[in-house]
Scaffold this motif. Structure first.
Motif, PDB file in Angstrom:
ATOM      1  N   THR A 267     -29.447-111.123 -67.969  1.00 45.90           N
ATOM      2  CA  THR A 267     -28.183-111.831 -68.232  1.00 45.90           C
ATOM      3  C   THR A 267     -27.737-111.823 -69.702  1.00 45.90           C
ATOM      4  O   THR A 267     -26.701-112.399 -70.027  1.00 45.90           O
ATOM      5  N   ASN A 268     -28.513-111.213 -70.582  1.00 43.27           N
ATOM      6  CA  ASN A 268     -28.155-111.297 -72.008  1.00 43.27           C
ATOM      7  C   ASN A 268     -26.747-110.785 -72.301  1.00 43.27           C
ATOM      8  O   ASN A 268     -26.022-111.374 -73.101  1.00 43.27           O
ATOM      9  N   MET A 271     -24.267-113.438 -71.458  1.00 42.13           N
ATOM     10  CA  MET A 271     -24.380-114.627 -72.302  1.00 42.13           C
ATOM     11  C   MET A 271     -23.727-114.390 -73.666  1.00 42.13           C
ATOM     12  O   MET A 271     -23.103-115.285 -74.227  1.00 42.13           O
ATOM     13  N   VAL A 272     -23.917-113.169 -74.218  1.00 44.71           N
ATOM     14  CA  VAL A 272     -23.351-112.905 -75.555  1.00 44.71           C
ATOM     15  C   VAL A 272     -21.909-112.416 -75.485  1.00 44.71           C
ATOM     16  O   VAL A 272     -21.222-112.399 -76.505  1.00 44.71           O
TER      17      VAL A 272
END
Lengths: 375, 261
Positions: A267-268, A271-272
């Motif tokens: 999910t990074n 998220m960013v």
């Protein structure tokens, strides 16, 4: 040049003072724990003077620039997303009353007005995307709106694009073209100075309080040169012609499986991403069941649970989830909101622990489509 | 303590006691726990006990002896709901390292008189022996998650325990990614959330205490670690800790041992 002035470092400090004296909480780039990220800026000393960055797929490092540049770096770790759209938002808290009913108090948001300082044009474009999604549709996110109302924006042109940047492809930078009260362009050639342009009457008013010189032809030419240089040094490109149709036509592409072999489904990227806005609503009760809270928290289309409907997962494979994310960001976002969901900040590339590069994956899809068209 | 409150029993199998201690460590919430449930059997906390059956049993530890394999059946028989707590109970624990080796080599290396040791060939999770109603991960478990699960069972609702990666918690907290910005080996992308990204918040890579997340791609992470210069032996060790008994971590450790690269 009318309405365009030049500040030196002391003038930049005076600009911060002017914002503080108006009661703003000033949020801008700060160095913390090995990265440049959003933090509270009280004085010039809080800004990342002389600090640059290097960014590539799955890679981020700070570096010493050897000069006094204040804005000598590319996209910080965090965008402005969490300023207006926090990762965990309390919606309401309920308490059981002695007669067994529930007394529900809606969480009041009464935030101090925020001044974004040194926000990049890619991130400013992303704020515009969130405004369209959260603040200008039939149902308004009132907490987002309350935080956005009265925001003051000091944008900064990007002079140092990183290896992951492609704002030129997405037409969001490197120079901000709107959505700011004041736009700064840092000039390091010769005298260290900042070209300041007011974008609103509020911006003009603040600039009038700051010691500054009117800009001359050389100042404007130097600032244009900074922008041209940045434009020519984008680390990545993404072709956008026919992008929406390319993604739709690639729905059955075997390439999604290839990406899924590398994708960690961590999910990074989401998220960013400064425009990703998916959330889940979570109800929390304590052991007694007398106090309950409803929270809205950041979630991600890469999470399996996020695609659960009734008892099944709509997107049970990572290939389906990556396809969903890329197709929404680059294609169906256009149908839904009339704009691209990608602003070219490159964070999904830099902060992917597996180094997956959306520009490279799209280029593969395009190459496949071209080969198929040639037959 | 209210007599109408559901009764709670706490059982120990092969484990270090850290997870049951999490219950005692609840401190300010402990009184609320004592109000919400009747603590009926909890030898680590009190000698007194109430005969079963019990509404909720918390089970810590893995099954490593024939005696334990028999005893867990008794626990199931006297429990309406069984909740396993911790990495030992849910995946076999660090003692599951024996599963890919010969347990006699371990007993001979460790004990002066290995002939006195009576142990099974494998360390197995509770769910390999009985039906389990909920498995709470972690080494040790997270106190807030334990309270959430107990509250959910008392209130008859679904526990709110996410199965996504540690990265979600890391990013929500705004922490620096130690893998991307510092080049550390971090199991966060393949590990289930629950700890609140504890190790990354202290500038360390994730050790994988909560076991694999629901979509763990361990081979991709291992490829990245290898291309950053990590040896197969070190990658194998990284996956061979508290959750080596989990399918995803155990299989990756095996692949590294097999010299896949």
């Amino acid at each position: 040049m009318a309405g365009v002035s030049v500040l030196d470092l002391a003038g930049l400090g005076a600009l911060l003072d002017a914002l503080h004296s108006r009661g703003y909480t000033v949020l801008g780039p700060t160095v913390r724990d090995g990265v440049i990220t959003t933090g509270e800026v009280h004085t010039l000393e809080d800004l990342p003077r002389g600090v640059g960055d290097e960014q590539d797929a799955g890679h981020y490092r700070l570096r010493e620039r050897g000069d006094d540049a204040i804005f000598g770096f590319a996209a910080p770790m965090q965008s402005a997303k969490q300023v207006f759209f926090p990762a965990d938002e309390l919606i309401w808290r309920g308490r059981r009353t002695p007669d067994g009913a529930f007394d529900v108090g809606h969480a009041q948001s009464d935030p101090a007005p925020v001044a974004l300082f040194g926000v990049r044009s890619c991130d400013l474009a992303a704020v515009g995307v969130h405004d369209a999604v959260l603040d200008r549709r039939e149902f308004v996110d009132t907490r987002y709106q309350a935080r956005r109302d009265g925001t003051f924006v000091v944008a900064a042109s990007c002079a140092e694009p990183a290896g992951t940047c492609f704002c030129v492809s997405m037409d969001t930078g490197p120079k901000p073209t709107g959505g700011y009260d004041i736009a700064l362009t840092e000039i390091l050639d010769g005298e260290h100075r900042f070209l300041a342009e007011a974008g609103t009457p509020a911006g003009e008013e603040v600039l009038a309080e700051v010691p500054a010189q009117p800009a001359d032809y050389d100042d404007v030419a130097a600032a244009d040169e900074v922008i041209d240089q940045a434009r020519s040094r984008m680390g990545r490109t993404m072709r956008t012609d026919g992008l929406r149709d390319l993604l739709y036509a690639s729905a059955q592409s075997p390439h999604w499986e290839d990406v899924a072999n590398r994708c960690l489904a961590c999910t990074n990227c989401t998220m960013v991403c400064p425009t990703c806005f998916c959330t889940s609503v979570e109800d929390v009760s304590d052991l007694t069941g007398d106090i309950d809270e409803r929270h809205r928290v950041w979630d991600s289309c890469f999470s399996q649970e996020y695609s659960r409907l009734h008892t099944n997962f709509v997107r049970s494979t990572t290939a389906a989830r990556y396809r969903q994310w890329a197709t929404h960001k680059l294609a169906s976002w256009q149908d839904q909101f009339g704009m691209s969901g990608c602003v070219g900040c490159g964070r999904c590339i830099a902060w992917c622990p597996a180094g997956i590069d959306i520009t490279a994956e799209v280029a593969v899809l395009r190459g496949t489509a071209l080969r198929e068209a040639k037959g | 303590m209210s007599t109408s409150a559901p009764s709670l029993a706490v059982w120990k199998f092969a484990s270090c006691d850290g997870c049951q201690l999490s219950l005692l460590n609840c401190e300010k919430e402990l009184l609320a726990v004592a109000d919400a449930v009747q603590i009926a059997y909890f030898p680590e906390a009190t000698r007194g006990y109430i005969e079963g059956p019990y509404d909720i049993s918390l089970v810590e530890g893995s099954i490593t002896t024939g005696e334990d394999a028999r005893r867990i059946q008794e626990v199931r028989a006297v429990s309406k709901r069984v909740i396993t707590i911790g990495a030992c109970a849910t995946s076999g624990g660090i003692q599951a390292l024996r599963n890919s080796a010969d347990v006699r080599d371990f007993t001979e290396a460790v004990y002066a008189h290995p002939e006195y040791i009576s142990t099974l060939e494998r360390s197995t999770p509770i769910s390999a022996h009985i039906t389990v109603d909920f498995q709470l991960r972690g080494c040790p478990i997270d106190r807030a998650q334990l309270l959430e699960v107990v509250a959910a069972f008392v209130q008859g609702r679904q526990p709110r325990i996410p199965t996504y990666s540690v990265c979600v918690e890391c990013k929500r907290r705004g922490l620096t990614c130690v893998a991307v910005a510092k080049g550390m080996a971090c199991l966060g992308p393949v590990t289930q959330a629950g700890c609140g990204a504890l190790c990354p918040s202290f500038d360390r890579g994730c050790y994988g205490c909560f076991g694999p997340q629901d979509s763990a791609n361990t081979s991709s992470l291992a490829d990245r670690l290898a291309s950053a210069g990590m040896t197969s032996r070190d990658i194998q060790r990284l996956f061979s800790t508290y959750n080596v008994g989990s399918q995803a971590f155990g299989a990756q450790a095996q692949r590294e041992q097999g010299g896949a690269r």
